[in-house]
Structures are given as C-alpha cells and as structure tokens.
Design an enzyme around this catalytic site. Structure first.
Site, PDB file in Angstrom:
ATOM      1  N   GLY A  13       0.781  -1.230   0.000  1.00 31.14           N
ATOM      2  CA  GLY A  13       0.000   0.000   0.000  1.00 31.14           C
ATOM      3  C   GLY A  13       0.813   1.281   0.000  1.00 31.14           C
ATOM      4  O   GLY A  13       0.412   2.260   0.641  1.00 31.14           O
ATOM      5  N   SER A  14       1.929   1.327  -0.733  1.00 23.73           N
ATOM      6  CA  SER A  14       2.728   2.555  -0.734  1.00 23.73           C
ATOM      7  C   SER A  14       1.997   3.688  -1.458  1.00 23.73           C
ATOM      8  O   SER A  14       2.034   4.840  -1.009  1.00 23.73           O
ATOM      9  CB  SER A  14       4.104   2.310  -1.355  1.00 23.73           C
ATOM     10  N   ASN A  15       1.337   3.408  -2.574  1.00 24.30           N
ATOM     11  CA  ASN A  15       0.545   4.441  -3.233  1.00 24.30           C
ATOM     12  C   ASN A  15      -0.677   4.810  -2.408  1.00 24.30           C
ATOM     13  O   ASN A  15      -1.107   5.966  -2.400  1.00 24.30           O
ATOM     14  CB  ASN A  15       0.137   3.982  -4.636  1.00 24.30           C
ATOM     15  N   MET A  92      -4.238  -6.599  -6.987  1.00 26.31           N
ATOM     16  CA  MET A  92      -3.859  -7.684  -7.897  1.00 26.31           C
ATOM     17  C   MET A  92      -5.012  -8.644  -8.128  1.00 26.31           C
ATOM     18  O   MET A  92      -4.952  -9.838  -7.826  1.00 26.31           O
ATOM     19  CB  MET A  92      -2.637  -8.423  -7.340  1.00 26.31           C
ATOM     20  N   ARG A  93      -6.067  -8.112  -8.666  1.00 32.05           N
ATOM     21  CA  ARG A  93      -7.246  -8.921  -8.960  1.00 32.05           C
ATOM     22  C   ARG A  93      -7.913  -8.364 -10.205  1.00 32.05           C
ATOM     23  O   ARG A  93      -8.220  -7.169 -10.271  1.00 32.05           O
ATOM     24  CB  ARG A  93      -8.221  -8.874  -7.775  1.00 32.05           C
ATOM     25  N   HIS A 111       0.036   2.643 -13.141  1.00 34.36           N
ATOM     26  CA  HIS A 111       0.874   1.594 -13.722  1.00 34.36           C
ATOM     27  C   HIS A 111       2.291   2.139 -13.892  1.00 34.36           C
ATOM     28  O   HIS A 111       2.465   3.263 -14.380  1.00 34.36           O
ATOM     29  CB  HIS A 111       0.313   1.154 -15.078  1.00 34.36           C
ATOM     30  N   ASP A 147      -4.683  -2.173 -18.393  1.00 35.22           N
ATOM     31  CA  ASP A 147      -3.716  -1.079 -18.595  1.00 35.22           C
ATOM     32  C   ASP A 147      -3.963  -0.341 -19.908  1.00 35.22           C
ATOM     33  O   ASP A 147      -3.019   0.004 -20.629  1.00 35.22           O
ATOM     34  CB  ASP A 147      -2.275  -1.610 -18.558  1.00 35.22           C
TER      35      ASP A 147
END
Length: 217
Positions: A13-15, A92-93, A111, A147
């Site tokens: 969770g850095s972003n 990631m889903r 991204h 993306d």
C-alpha cells in the site's frame, strides 16, 4: 463537499499511503473513507488503520473464479461507505467488465510505465529489455482491457545505463507517489473530461519543462 474515495489494495500500500497523506490537506477535494483489501495479510491494512482510515477485507481466494460474487461483496462495502470514486493501488485482482462499466469514469489505476508502452507485469524489466532511455508511471481510468484506459497523468524518469529492474522500479515509484494524488485531485475537483478514449484536463501546463535522457552535451 469532498468526494468519498475507496482505495483497493493487495499488498504494502505505498501508493495508498501517498493518497492518504495528500487527502489530509484541508483543500484536497477528496477524502479516503475506506481501504479494501482482497488479502487479509496485506501490509497496507495496518498502515491504513494507523492513519485512522476504515478498512475492510474481502478475501478473493475463497471465491475462486467467481469474480462476480467477489465483486458483489466489494460493492456492498463500497455502498456501505457511500463511495463515489475508486483508486486501485497495487490491487492484484482482475475485475469483470460489468464492475468496470459500473464505475466508468470514476475508477483510477496507476501503472509503472509510460503507457501504452509496457503494459502488464514487470514493466521495468520490459523497459530495460527494450533499451528505452525514459520510463515512468501512468495514472489512467480503468476499462475492461488491462492497462488500456484513458490516460489522466504521466510522470517520467531517466533510465540509467546501470539500472536493474529493481533500481528503475524504485525510481518510478517515487514518481507514482507524486502523480497519483495529483490525478485524484483533478478527478475529484471536476478537472477531467472524457472524450472517448481521450482524457482532457483543465489547468495550466508548463510547456518549458523537458526531460531528455541521456542529457545532451
């Protein structure tokens, strides 16, 4: 009134942390009302709690391939918190087209490449293999294709001759933390207009800024 935002995570969770920090500013037009993780062991959950943000866990693994059932549970949490906008931050889903369409124009992702170059996994390694001299990060709207949504904002970094995928990814991550809050600010303040697959933004742009790599002699 501030727009109500959910952040979806799967990992550290850095972003997410960058968005939470930015939203603390009094003039920021959005508030982070809940962090949802599809993994109970996601490190970002503890960080969200430390920052006073509500959290929810909707484990995706028990649902197997039934993505619609998983998303129904996620939507229930979103409804409970009256969420208006979604930010994916290392989530990631894969999402179904139906869920994505429901949130069309209201769900952002980030991204670590200058899309449309190097979508998918391990973009830093892809960039190095291609020999590019400039890489970066892209905030875009989420559409059913991976993306590939309308680009909201991009930030660039030079690629060094001795870069590894790890060092390049770390440099790009710093840019991610800068542009994601700015992109959310734009969206929440009404500074974005979608024209098909093109995102139009309001505000001034410094056309004097240039990034050239390697630097000319």
């Amino acid at each position: 009134m501030k727009r109500r935002v959910a952040i979806l995570i799967s990992g550290r969770g850095s972003n997410m942390a960058a968005l939470i920090q930015a939203a603390r500013a009094q003039d920021f037009p959005a508030e982070i009302v809940v962090v949802i993780s599809n993994r109970a062991d996601a490190g970002g959950l503890a960080l969200a709690v430390q920052n006073g943000v509500a959290t929810a866990i909707v484990e995706s693994k028990p649902f197997g391939r039934d993505r619609a059932a998983f998303e129904a549970q996620v939507q229930s949490v979103l409804d409970e918190h009256r969420v208006e906008l979604i930010c994916l931050a290392g989530f990631m889903r894969l999402l179904t087209a139906e869920f994505v369409q429901r949130w069309h124009g209201r769900m952002l992702n980030i991204h670590p490449s200058l899309l449309p170059s190097f979508p998918g996994i391990d973009p830093a390694r892809q960039a190095l293999a291609a020999g590019v001299k400039i890489s970066g990060a892209t905030v875009h709207f989420v559409i059913p294709e991976t993306d590939a949504g309308p680009i909201v904002m991009q930030g660039a970094v030079p690629v060094a001759e001795d870069d590894t995928p790890e060092t390049l990814a770390a440099r790009i991550l710093k840019v991610e933390h800068r542009i994601y809050p700015d992109a959310l600010r734009l969206l929440a303040s009404g500074g974005i207009r979608l024209a098909g697959n093109i995102c139009r933004t309001t505000g001034s742009i410094d056309h004097g800024q240039r990034l050239i790599s390697p630097a000319p002699r």
